[in-house]
Enzyme design. Structure first.
Site, PDB file in Angstrom:
ATOM      1  N   GLU A 252      -1.403  -1.753  -3.564  1.00  8.98           N
ATOM      2  CA  GLU A 252      -0.429  -0.932  -2.440  1.00  8.98           C
ATOM      3  C   GLU A 252      -1.638   0.283  -3.421  1.00  8.98           C
ATOM      4  OE1 GLU A 252       3.924   1.039  -3.272  1.00  8.98           O
ATOM      5  OE2 GLU A 252       3.430  -1.244  -4.643  1.00  8.98           O
TER       6      GLU A 252
ATOM      7  N   LYS B 165       6.203   1.176   4.424  1.00 12.19           N
ATOM      8  CA  LYS B 165       6.578   0.142   3.776  1.00 12.19           C
ATOM      9  C   LYS B 165       7.989   0.796   3.746  1.00 12.19           C
ATOM     10  CE  LYS B 165       7.392   0.197  -1.395  1.00 12.19           C
ATOM     11  NZ  LYS B 165       6.769   0.899  -2.759  1.00 12.19           N
TER      12      LYS B 165
ATOM     13  N   CYS C 289       5.141  -4.459  -2.010  1.00 11.07           N
ATOM     14  CA  CYS C 289       5.915  -3.614  -3.747  1.00 11.07           C
ATOM     15  C   CYS C 289       7.662  -4.447  -3.354  1.00 11.07           C
ATOM     16  CB  CYS C 289       5.569  -2.979  -3.574  1.00 11.07           C
ATOM     17  SG  CYS C 289       5.619  -2.796  -5.769  1.00 11.07           S
TER      18      CYS C 289
END
Length: 295
Positions: free
Chosen positions: A53, A124, A157
């Protein structure tokens, strides 16, 4: 190994999880190091390479102004262009976490690239901690990237804490989920236990019958430690490679066979993790209205 089915070959794919240590604000050096690691993974036979990330920018921004200065447009920014060049030269697919700028908006994103160029971007959905100060929540849903290697999906994540994300990707027929991540210690995490994120990845792979390639970063940035432990999980939920170390740069490699992966959804003669859903009780697509694919 090659699986032979009705005259067709299904060769194993080699996937790579790259664990590295970006440094906030050192974009050119971060990208140069990531390209070296892509080249190393490709030289070892990888067809798909996943980077952490925010691999280009680093993670712990001091201000929105710094985050904005370090973000780039996708696919025309220099980081994406460098990764696209590496994907072309090495004949691999690359999934790389990037701080994306679109006009005055910032996104914690992942660029998806193949040997013929940029395939698309994932943004995300579930922001963690101070990310809320810098980024907008993702607005592209959970796209599927159809490639000659199979159907790829992406989560980043904290997205991995939400089973809905994995289930929606599975329902769209995704074979391999690529996870750029910056895992941090969880509250009350025992020092002698693996990271909670590795357990979640194994459970999600098993309950959806798909592979997950987790690429974490290492190091401590502006006081924030990261836990390493990158991992490649097979479609039956067991680790194929890793967890990696807590604090070193590593390339994890694992072989994946798409036919065997899709068969992993059949747990026995009676049970299939997707077929057995009680969609008479709940919406099979969780209210999204997306069409079900033909497998």
């Amino acid at each position: 190994m090659t699986v032979q089915v009705e005259g067709l070959d299904f060769p194993d794919l080699v996937v790579a999880s790259v664990q590295m240590e970006p440094h906030v604000g050192h974009t050119a050096a971060n990208v140069a190091r990531s390209v070296q690691l892509i080249e190393e993974a490709a030289a070892q036979g990888a067809s798909i390479v996943v980077l952490p990330e925010l691999a280009n920018s680093g993670y712990v921004f001091a201000s929105r102004a710094e985050a904005f200065a370090l973000a780039e447009p996708v696919p025309d920014g220099p980081s994406t262009q460098a990764w696209a060049d590496a994907a072309r030269r090495c004949n691999v697919h690359v999934v790389a976490g990037i701080a994306e700028r679109e006009d005055d908006r910032l996104y914690n994103a992942a660029a998806v690239l193949g040997p013929r160029g940029w395939l698309g971007t994932y943004r995300k959905l579930h922001l963690w901690g101070d990310e809320h100060l810098f980024f907008e929540p993702g607005n592209k849903g959970l796209p599927v990237f159809h490639t000659e290697l199979g159907r790829l999906g992406v989560v980043i994540c904290y997205d991995g804490w939400f089973p809905e994300a994995y289930r929606l990707l599975a329902m769209q027929g995704v074979d391999i989920v690529c996870m750029p991540t910056n895992w941090v210690p969880m509250p009350q995490q025992p020092a002698d236990r693996p990271a909670m994120a590795t357990t979640l990845a194994m459970a999600s792979a098993h309950s959806n019958g798909m592979n997950i390639v987790c690429a974490n970063r290492t190091g401590t940035e502006r006081g924030q430690p990261f836990v390493g432990q990158s991992l490649i999980v097979g479609a039956q939920g067991w680790p194929l490679a890793g967890p990696a170390s807590h604090d070193g740069e590593e390339i994890l490699l694992a072989r994946i066979n798409l036919k065997a992966s899709r068969q992993a959804r059949h747990l026995n003669a009676f049970n299939d993790v997707l077929r057995d859903r009680r969609d008479d009780i709940y919406d099979p697509m969780l209210g999204t209205g997306w069409p079900l694919p033909r497998h």
